[in-house]
Design an enzyme around this catalytic site. Structure first.
Site, short mmCIF file in Angstrom:
data_model
loop_
_atom_site.label_atom_id
_atom_site.label_comp_id
_atom_site.label_asym_id
_atom_site.label_seq_id
_atom_site.Cartn_x
_atom_site.Cartn_y
_atom_site.Cartn_z
N CYS A 181 0.86 -1.18 0.00
CA CYS A 181 0.00 0.00 0.00
C CYS A 181 0.90 1.23 0.00
O CYS A 181 2.11 1.10 -0.14
CB CYS A 181 -0.96 -0.01 1.19
SG CYS A 181 -0.13 -0.09 2.80
N THR A 182 0.34 2.42 0.15
CA THR A 182 1.12 3.65 -0.03
C THR A 182 2.27 3.78 0.96
O THR A 182 3.42 3.95 0.57
CB THR A 182 0.20 4.88 0.09
OG1 THR A 182 -0.93 4.70 -0.77
CG2 THR A 182 0.94 6.16 -0.31
#
Length: 319
Positions: free
Chosen positions: A181-182
């Site tokens: 994810c980010t």
């Protein structure tokens, strides 16, 4: 770190106990305002998740204060240089969860989580057979950029991910699972949930896409497109070796990395589109949104009824 730009954007999170999130949020907001920071910080009993911007001096003072608080011992800040603020205001809000999964039985990442892989190890793992790479972000984030070969779960928000996994068990059974994810916060819980569901070989990208893109060894390789970020920058580059555009214009399907929100505030859907198509389609994702009396593009550009009718006619003629 050699500084060439006057501002910084900080991205960070930490799972730690905060006894009174409401009280902490109010005090933390006052502190951030005293430093003249801008950003968005979420606080819960399980910890803190934030991104904020300020001058080098302001962000240094903030990081120093956080590092001096025993609750945040070991917190890691991901730092981007910037020409100015990445936010308009400063918000610090108490929340039931740092990331909204709404599990029947919550996951504590201190007790159960997937194996952490540093960028180089994640890069090598992606190239192995019997590996499934799962993007743990929202659909519009994936559409702007993702790792080569990553699976895009058919979901609109993070809390739908567990149901999608249960419905697609056959894709994952017997495979090595990689999640990303980010910045890493979503995978802390999601990978732990996968382990609890019985998947044995589950790993997560330590520090997320942002850390992967800055790693001097991998230099963002195997990433296509850009990384969606939740501030006014909207997108940041990841792959330092080559830039492959994967985003497609909502209206024409042509390569595009420019996000706008649908002009109908009741819709507000994120769509990729060129400036030309934004004007042509009145920044609206559908006919219903184009003719909405609240269409922000029409209001902003003070278009007359005749001009709107002419635009609609042109769209119809082009079908």
């Amino acid at each position: 770190m050699a500084t060439t730009k006057p501002y910084r954007v900080l991205l960070y999170y930490m799972y730690t106990t905060i006894e009174n999130p409401e009280e902490f949020a109010a005090e933390h907001l006052a502190f951030c305002n005293s430093l003249e920071l801008k950003g968005r910080i979420l606080v819960a009993k399980e910890g803190i998740n934030g991104t904020c911007s300020g001058t080098v001096e302001q962000t240094e003072k903030y990081m120093e204060a956080m590092n001096n608080d025993p609750r945040f011992d070991g917190i890691v800040f991901k730092i981007d240089e910037a020409d100015g603020h990445a936010f308009k205001k400063m918000h610090v809000r108490p929340r039931p969860e740092l990331v909204t999964l709404r599990l029947e039985d919550d996951i504590n990442p201190h007790e159960i989580t997937g194996k952490y892989l540093e960028p180089k190890d994640f890069y090598e793992a992606m190239k192995q057979e019997d590996t499934v790479i799962i993007d743990a972000r929202n659909d519009y984030e994936f559409d702007l950029g993702h790792f080569k070969g990553a699976i895009k779960p058919d979901i609109e928000s993070f809390r739908e991910l567990p149901d999608w996994i249960r419905e697609n068990k056959e894709v994952l059974e017997g495979k090595k699972i990689l999640t990303y994810c980010t910045g890493g916060i979503r995978c802390e819980k999601f990978s732990g949930w996968l382990v609890r569901e019985g998947y044995e070989d589950v790993s997560q990208l330590h520090g997320g896409i942002v850390t992967y893109g800055k790693d001097p060894e991998v230099q963002g390789e195997l990433w296509d497109g850009q990384c969606y970020v939740f501030d006014e920058r909207i997108a940041v580059p990841v792959n330092q070796k080559e830039h492959v555009i994967v985003g497609k214009d909502y209206f024409t399907g042509e390569p595009c990395e420019r996000y706008v929100n649908c002009a109908n505030p009741e819709c507000n859907k994120k769509i990729l589109c060129s400036e030309e198509n934004e004007a042509k389609y009145l920044r609206a994702c559908s006919h219903e949104c184009r003719v909405s009396p609240r269409n922000r593009y029409v209001i902003q550009h003070e278009l007359t009824e005749e001009q709107v009718a002419a635009a609609l006619e042109k769209i119809e003629a082009g079908k």
